[in-house]
Design a protein around this motif. Structure first.
Motif, short mmCIF file in Angstrom:
data_model
loop_
_atom_site.label_atom_id
_atom_site.label_comp_id
_atom_site.label_asym_id
_atom_site.label_seq_id
_atom_site.Cartn_x
_atom_site.Cartn_y
_atom_site.Cartn_z
N LEU A 99 68.07 -18.91 -17.54
CA LEU A 99 68.23 -20.37 -17.48
C LEU A 99 67.01 -21.01 -16.81
O LEU A 99 66.45 -21.99 -17.31
CB LEU A 99 69.50 -20.70 -16.71
CG LEU A 99 70.10 -22.09 -16.89
CD1 LEU A 99 70.59 -22.30 -18.31
CD2 LEU A 99 71.24 -22.31 -15.90
N GLY A 100 66.59 -20.43 -15.68
CA GLY A 100 65.38 -20.93 -15.02
C GLY A 100 64.14 -20.70 -15.86
O GLY A 100 63.24 -21.54 -15.93
N PHE A 101 64.08 -19.54 -16.51
CA PHE A 101 62.96 -19.21 -17.41
C PHE A 101 62.82 -20.29 -18.48
O PHE A 101 61.71 -20.78 -18.75
CB PHE A 101 63.24 -17.84 -18.03
CG PHE A 101 62.32 -17.46 -19.16
CD1 PHE A 101 61.22 -16.66 -18.93
CD2 PHE A 101 62.60 -17.86 -20.46
CE1 PHE A 101 60.39 -16.29 -19.98
CE2 PHE A 101 61.77 -17.50 -21.52
CZ PHE A 101 60.67 -16.72 -21.27
N GLY A 102 63.94 -20.66 -19.12
CA GLY A 102 63.89 -21.67 -20.16
C GLY A 102 63.43 -23.02 -19.64
O GLY A 102 62.67 -23.73 -20.31
N GLY A 103 63.89 -23.39 -18.43
CA GLY A 103 63.47 -24.66 -17.86
C GLY A 103 61.98 -24.71 -17.58
O GLY A 103 61.32 -25.72 -17.83
N ILE A 104 61.42 -23.61 -17.08
CA ILE A 104 59.98 -23.55 -16.81
C ILE A 104 59.19 -23.55 -18.11
O ILE A 104 58.19 -24.27 -18.26
CB ILE A 104 59.65 -22.31 -15.97
CG1 ILE A 104 60.30 -22.41 -14.60
CG2 ILE A 104 58.13 -22.15 -15.82
CD1 ILE A 104 60.32 -21.10 -13.83
#
Length: 373
Positions: A99-104
């Motif tokens: 989820l964080g990967f996608g946001g970055i």
């Protein structure tokens, strides 16, 4: 800018850490190979969700909060994956890290695509080249310390995210206005087809080129061994493929200042198709796969500024194609596997050549559809 490039090194490393950790995960949680592979699948599912979620928040809560929360989610997910007491918990943590990967991935690509004017394509190639550096370094670190020590690697990775939170003051908190004609002397793109058809073709281009990227990365070793190369030579050739993809993005950055995105992507798709055709010749295959990495490198980062100019009012277009690229990576594996079962491993480069030719056709269509007056 430097912190953003470091962030892309970290997301590239995170994506590449799951594979080398599989042997230790199987031993620790008593998993089958397919079950152990679910860790990367959970990461990609989280990545797609992260892109779509943060696209909804883009422009509402501020870019700094989006990026800061993404770094924190990725760090928390990595810590949770390292310390998970059982496999279901590890999958949940991989989903959270994704989820964080996608946001970055979405946040930085979108900001670079709109924030550098005529230099956006060049800057996006440099940014995404650092993803490749991380993808090379991640497995190297696991190999150096041993797969059994994967928790320590994930914990170190999580700690490396935290200093980046201090570097967000240089990010504008609001969405920049659409690019004006003055920033593009050649004129703003005028769509000659409906916006929906143009967006559909961009999504098609991204899904197909990521399918080629993942297909070569996944099946190159098997194909090379089938046509007579040793396991060591096949693994080395695959590493060269990823290295050439990283180098290609650095090399195309100055070219993106002089040539249009349409021209760069057209040449890239044509060169990729030719190299895959040559890869069907056993004696040329390792070198041809390296050429594929070189030519495919600019497509993802160079296409985003082109998309923003072609559809400046379609705010969700960037999120759509980035999410589509992740879906393409997930779908490519089983689809290509089914085709190889039908045609045989020796047909791998020819099957991928057909997909690459479709990428070229999509690019030519988009070039005509977004032609300037």
């Amino acid at each position: 800018m430097v912190a953003s490039c470091v962030g892309f090194v970290l997301i590239g490393a995170l994506q590449a850490l799951y594979g080398p950790a599989i042997p230790a995960l199987r031993d620790e949680f008593d998993l089958s190979p397919s079950t152990a592979g679910l860790g990367l699948s959970a990461h990609f599912v989280g990545g797609v969700a992260g892109v779509l979620l943060f696209d909804r928040l883009y422009g509402r809560i501020g870019n700094r909060k989006i990026l800061g929360s993404s770094y924190l989610l990725m760090a928390v997910g990595a810590v949770g994956f390292a310390l998970a007491p059982n496999w279901p918990s590890a999958l949940v943590m991989a989903l959270l890290a994704g989820l964080g990967f996608g946001g970055i991935d979405y946040g930085l690509n979108q900001l670079f695509a709109v924030g550098f004017g005529r230099r956006s394509a060049a800057m996006l190639n440099i940014l995404n080249a650092h993803f490749g550096i991380g993808a090379i370094l991640g497995p190297a670190v696991i190999g150096a310390v041993g797969a059994d020590h994967y928790p320590a690697v994930f914990l170190a990775f999580a700690a490396a995210n935290l200093p980046l939170l201090l570097c967000l003051r240089g990010v504008r908190d609001h969405v920049p206005a659409p690019l004006s004609d003055e920033e593009f002397p050649e004129g703003t793109a005028v769509l000659r087809r409906s916006l929906a058809s143009v967006l559909t073709m961009f999504v098609t281009l991204y899904v197909l080129h990521v399918a080629v990227e993942a297909g070569v990365g996944g099946w190159e070793p098997t194909h090379l061994e089938t046509v007579g190369y040793g396991a060591g030579a096949a693994a080395t050739a695959t590493s060269v493929y990823w290295l050439m993809m990283t180098a290609g993005r650095f090399l195309v950055a100055p070219l993106a200042l002089r040539f249009s995105a349409q021209a760069i992507i057209t040449v890239s798709c044509a060169g990729m198709t030719l190299c895959l055709l040559l890869a069907a010749v056993p004696g040329l295959a390792p070198y041809a796969y390296g050429g594929v990495g070189l030519f495919i490198a600019p497509i993802f980062p160079t296409g985003l500024p082109w998309l923003n100019r072609a559809a400046p009012r379609a705010r969700r277009a960037g999120a759509l194609v980035i999410a589509a690229s992740m879906v393409g990576g997930v779908v490519a594996g089983p689809t290509l596997g089914w085709a190889i079962e039908w045609s045989g491993v020796r047909a791998v480069p020819l099957l991928l050549c057909v997909v690459s030719a479709l990428c070229l056709a999509a690019t030519l269509w988009l070039t005509r559809a977004t032609r300037t007056r």
